[in-house]
Design an enzyme around this catalytic site. Structure first.
Site, PDB file in Angstrom:
ATOM      1  N   LYS A   8      30.006  45.544  37.691  1.00 40.35           N
ATOM      2  CA  LYS A   8      30.731  46.735  37.259  1.00 40.35           C
ATOM      3  C   LYS A   8      30.130  47.213  35.945  1.00 40.35           C
ATOM      4  CE  LYS A   8      32.872  44.591  33.673  1.00 40.35           C
ATOM      5  NZ  LYS A   8      32.610  44.919  32.245  1.00 40.35           N
ATOM      6  N   ASP A 133      38.868  40.648  33.838  1.00 39.17           N
ATOM      7  CA  ASP A 133      38.330  41.710  34.697  1.00 39.17           C
ATOM      8  C   ASP A 133      38.109  41.262  36.134  1.00 39.17           C
ATOM      9  OD1 ASP A 133      36.170  40.106  34.181  1.00 39.17           O
ATOM     10  OD2 ASP A 133      34.891  41.672  33.339  1.00 39.17           O
TER      11      ASP A 133
END
Length: 269
Positions: A8, A133
């Site tokens: 990401k 995350d």
């Protein structure tokens, strides 16, 4: 069973508050990028972990994939020992969430293999126990994130009309150190609104709080950002607490730049 955990990038990252539990509240946009590891599991007499590619530091028992296995097995006896093989391609400690992706994809693999029937909400709950995350990689779609990064809201954001250039210069930035350099505060521009503006406007309204202290400690990162803009990037930023630098270019307009051979360079066209 084989899956390909992707990384990401952060588009905007603001540290807004220091919490009583020692963590920080933040606001960010997570965006999935197709730089990938490979993760395979096979039924085995005992739990095993092997890896190839980029060397994975630390004891294998502490690897997030193994921790993901143990987390699910604790609640679901149907989860039986597996042989885990990870081929590591996403740079480690680069602000790209590679380890978190591996853990989240491990949860999804085990859910599938052992037919646990877990909902997305349940998987997000388990992932959040593994890292701030990790939860993002369960839906694995653009999200606006708050809290520690585990509270997610889907976001209508599509960068497929652009090309991305990721530059990882091999600089390890200690996340704990980076947080200590910041004074939490609300962003000047509300990220959820700013990110919906045209990419061409992001340079002035979407930023990363970590850039100032990290660039002060590693001026070469500021230079890379300048080079990205100088080579035609519409928007350039650091991902996470660093040190990967991201440039967003018009579609198929990434220039041929001679980057240092020690850098990891990824082009997503």
């Amino acid at each position: 069973m084989v899956v390909f955990p992707n990384c990401k990038i952060n588009l905007g990252l603001y540290v807004t508050n220091k919490r009583p539990d020692g963590f920080h509240d933040l606001e960010t946009v997570f965006y999935p990028v197709q730089v990938q590891d490979a993760l395979e599991i096979l039924t085995a007499p005992a739990l095993q972990f092997t890896s190839t590619g980029i060397a994975v530091p630390g004891n294998s028992a502490d690897n997030l994939c193994i921790r993901a296995f143990e987390l699910l097995q604790r609640d679901y006896p149907a989860v039986q020992p597996v042989q885990v093989h990870l081929h590591k391609h996403i740079p480690i400690g680069a602000g790209l969430g590679g380890g978190s992706a591996d853990a989240a994809f491990m949860l999804k693999l085990l859910d599938n293999k052992f037919q646990l029937g877990l909902s997305e909400e349940q998987l997000i709950g388990y992932a959040a126990q593994l890292g701030s995350d990790c939860a993002f990689f369960i839906p694995n779609k653009p999200c606006f994130a708050v809290g520690r990064g585990e509270i997610l809201a889907p976001l209508s954001l599509d960068l497929s009309g652009y090309s991305l250039l990721l530059i990882y210069p091999g600089i390890h930035v200690n996340t704990g150190w980076a947080f200590k350099q910041l004074t939490p505060a609300a962003p000047l521009h509300a990220l959820k609104t700013a990110i919906q503006q045209p990419v061409e406007q992001w340079k002035d309204i979407v930023s990363n709080d970590f850039e100032a202290p990290v660039f002060a400690a590693h001026p070469e990162l500021a230079k890379i950002k300048e080079e990205l803009y100088g080579s035609g990037a519409i928007y350039a930023t650091m991902s996470g607490s660093g040190s990967t630098m991201v440039g967003i270019y018009p579609k198929n307009k990434i220039p041929a730049i001679e980057w240092d051979k020690a850098f990891s360079v990824f082009q997503i066209k």
